[in-house]
Each structure stands twice: as structure tokens, then as C-alpha cells.
Design an enzyme around this catalytic site. Structure first.
Site, PDB file in Angstrom:
ATOM      1  N   SER A 174       0.857  -1.184   0.000  1.00  0.00           N
ATOM      2  CA  SER A 174       0.000   0.000   0.000  1.00  0.00           C
ATOM      3  C   SER A 174       0.889   1.228   0.000  1.00  0.00           C
ATOM      4  O   SER A 174       2.033   1.186   0.479  1.00  0.00           O
ATOM      5  CB  SER A 174      -0.896   0.018   1.237  1.00  0.00           C
ATOM      6  OG  SER A 174      -1.573   1.267   1.349  1.00  0.00           O
ATOM      7  N   TYR A 211      -1.926  -0.869  10.512  1.00  0.00           N
ATOM      8  CA  TYR A 211      -2.077  -1.242   9.099  1.00  0.00           C
ATOM      9  C   TYR A 211      -0.910  -0.691   8.279  1.00  0.00           C
ATOM     10  O   TYR A 211      -0.320  -1.409   7.457  1.00  0.00           O
ATOM     11  CB  TYR A 211      -3.399  -0.712   8.551  1.00  0.00           C
ATOM     12  CG  TYR A 211      -3.603  -0.980   7.078  1.00  0.00           C
ATOM     13  CD1 TYR A 211      -4.032  -2.227   6.628  1.00  0.00           C
ATOM     14  CD2 TYR A 211      -3.367   0.013   6.130  1.00  0.00           C
ATOM     15  CE1 TYR A 211      -4.215  -2.477   5.278  1.00  0.00           C
ATOM     16  CE2 TYR A 211      -3.541  -0.230   4.771  1.00  0.00           C
ATOM     17  CZ  TYR A 211      -3.969  -1.471   4.357  1.00  0.00           C
ATOM     18  OH  TYR A 211      -4.135  -1.721   3.013  1.00  0.00           O
TER      19      TYR A 211
END
Length: 304
Positions: free
Chosen positions: A144, A157
């Protein structure tokens, strides 16, 4: 159509919905053969049936808990038998709980680490062992953009995706010369259930938001080209990050704050995220699959 993906035999984790399903669709469209796995047994079977009906190519949907080595190994065994071999493993499964770091329970943090990091590590180990033995193969991991420049509200995360990007970089070096290619895809905000309740401003939408089909096309492209390394989706976000990384950390944070990146997740509508969080933060039971047969030769592949 990505010609280089034609005929590739691909196993995808987290394939029942979102990026995983879109990737299966893109690869089938490109002429690849696909097996999908997911912890949601009913949905992965439903998705596989829908893809089979749509594309006319049999897609097998299997239960998969990426945090369990035995489950993952069985998934790859069955995929290998179904497809008559395996060329690519896409480690896509992941979850993104949101909220302030000090409010996040240890259980939720542990679950992210188990799925987003441990699951990818297990997948890479199992895939790399098979691929080095056969002399070729491609591992594609889903990172990501927040694995490069983290965002408040998704601290753990961000850390897990930082780990995935670091792992891919090291494995690319360590497996060089073995015939194994390692690629990492780093998307921005993807329009799936993952960002339910998160409302990026117009600027973020313009430079850092994509659809799952955009990520799927990037995955299909790297599989088709055999290109290793890190690929940003969209590329504009990668270009912006490259400039930001040249600046001191304090300056980067001021700029990201001006863009709204420091508040976009913290200001998410948690009521709108409730269904996603309830589904991803619990630990569902995975239905067992009959014992997988020992792989000895392609003659064991089921007759269709």
C-alpha cells in the site's frame, strides 16, 4: 489483453471480493487460469461459480486461512493439481481496521499482523520453495502507499504494509538468480469495502484513489511482463511520494496535513464501517477441505 499473462496458472488469496476478485477477472480476460482462496468459504465458492459462468473457464474457489500454514499449503496443493502446475501466487488477502492507535485493542492489532504480515510471509515461503524447485515462478504481494508514508488512524495497518514492501524488496534480492520474480503492488485508496466510511477530499480522490479494476490491471501487467520490484497504483501517487521522500520528515508531515492525509482516516464514519469491521475483526472458522492428494505427476489432474 496482456499477452504475457495468457496461459499463466495463478493462485490468488483473498479472491472472493474486492481486489482479489477483480484480479481474477482481469487475469481470466487475459487468458490465464485461476484458482481463488478466501476465508469466506461460501462467498469464494459463489464467486468462483460466477467467474466460471462469465468467462467459460473453470475457476476453483477454495477455503483458505492465510494465517495457517497447513491451510495455505493445502490451497497451493489443490491449485497445482487443478491447474496442472503453478506459475504465480498473488498474496492479496488483508484487512484494514481504523481508529486511533491507543484505542485499538491488542486483538485487533494482532489480527492485522497475522493476516497482513504473517499471511504474506507464509505465502512467500511456500511459493518460493515450489518455484525455486521448478526453476521459475512469480510472487506478487499487495502492499500500500501507506506502507511508504503512513497515515494517522491506520498506524498498525501502515506498519504491516511497510513490512510487506520491505519483504518484497529483500526477497527480490535474495531470490535473484533462482528464476523467481518478486513484485509488490502499492495502491492508494481503493474503492472497495476496505474504505467504507472514509471520505477523501477532492485532491486525494484525484491523485491517490483508484478502483479495484485499476489495481487488477497493474497486477496483470506485472505478471504479463515478469517485471519485479515496486509498482504504485496510480503512478501519480508514486511520483508524489518520490518527491516527498526527498524532504525532511517534519516537512513531509506538514505537506500531507495540508493535503488532508493526516485527517482523512481519523475522520471516517465508523458507523458506515461497522459491517466491514465486524466481518474482518472476528476470526471465522474455515470449512475443511478433503485431504489433498500427493502431487506426483500431471496425470493426477482431475479430468473435466
Amino acid at each position: 489483453m496482456t499477452r504475457g499473462a495468457q496461459g499463466k496458472r495463478v493462485a490468488i488469496t483473498g479472491g472472493a471480493r474486492g481486489i482479489g476478485r477483480s484480479t481474477a477477472e482481469a487475469l481470466l480476460r487475459a487468458g490465464a487460469q485461476v484458482v481463488i482462496g478466501d476465508i469466506d468459504t461460501a462467498l469464494v465458492e459463489e464467486t468462483a461459480a460466477a467467474l466460471t459462468a462469465r468467462f467459460g473457464s473453470t475457476v476453483l474457489g477454495l477455503p483458505l486461512d492465510v494465517t495457517d500454514r497447513g491451510s495455505f499449503e493445502q490451497f497451493l496443493d489443490l491449485a497445482t493439481i487443478e491447474l496442472g502446475g503453478l506459475d504465480v501466487v498473488v498474496n492479496n488477502a488483508g484487512i484494514m481496521p481504523t481508529g486511533r492507535f491507543l484505542d485499538e485493542s491488542d486483538a485487533v492489532s494482532d489480527r492485522q499482523i497475522d493476516i497482513n504480515v504473517r499471511g504474506v510471509i507464509i505465502g512467500c515461503k511456500l511459493a518460493a520453495a515450489r518455484f525455486t524447485e521448478q526453476g521459475h515462478g512469480h510472487i506478487v504481494n499487495l502492499g500500500s502507499i501507506v506502507g511508504i508514508e503512513g497515515a494517522p488512524g491506520i498506524a498498525v495497518y501502515s506498519a504491516t504494509k511497510h513490512a510487506v514492501i520491505g519483504l518484497g524488496s529483500v526477497l527480490r534480492q535474495e531470490l535473484a538468480g533462482s528464476g523467481v520474480t518478486v513484485s509488490t503492488i502499492a495502491p492508494g485508496f481503493v474503492r472497495t469495502e476496505l474504505i467504507a466510511g472514509i471520505k477523501p477530499n477532492a485532491l486525494i480522490q484525484r491523485v491517490a484513489m483508484v478502483g479495484p479494476e485499476d489495481v487488477a490491471q497493474a497486477i496483470t501487467a506485472v505478471i504479463g511482463s515478469g517485471r519485479p520490484g515496486l509498482r504504485y497504483v496510480p503512478r501519480t501517487a508514486g511520483a508524489i511520494l518520490a518527491v516527498l521522500r526527498l524532504m525532511p520528515e517534519a516537512a513531509r508531515h506538514r505537506i500531507s496535513g495540508a493535503f488532508g492525509l493526516q485527517s482523512v482516516v481519523l475522520e471516517s464514519d465508523e458507523n458506515a464501517r461497522a459491517a466491514y469491521r465486524n466481518r474482518t475483526e472476528s476470526t471465522p472458522a474455515v470449512s475443511p477441505v478433503a485431504d489433498s492428494p500427493v502431487i506426483e505427476s500431471e496425470t493426477q489432474r482431475p479430468v473435466r
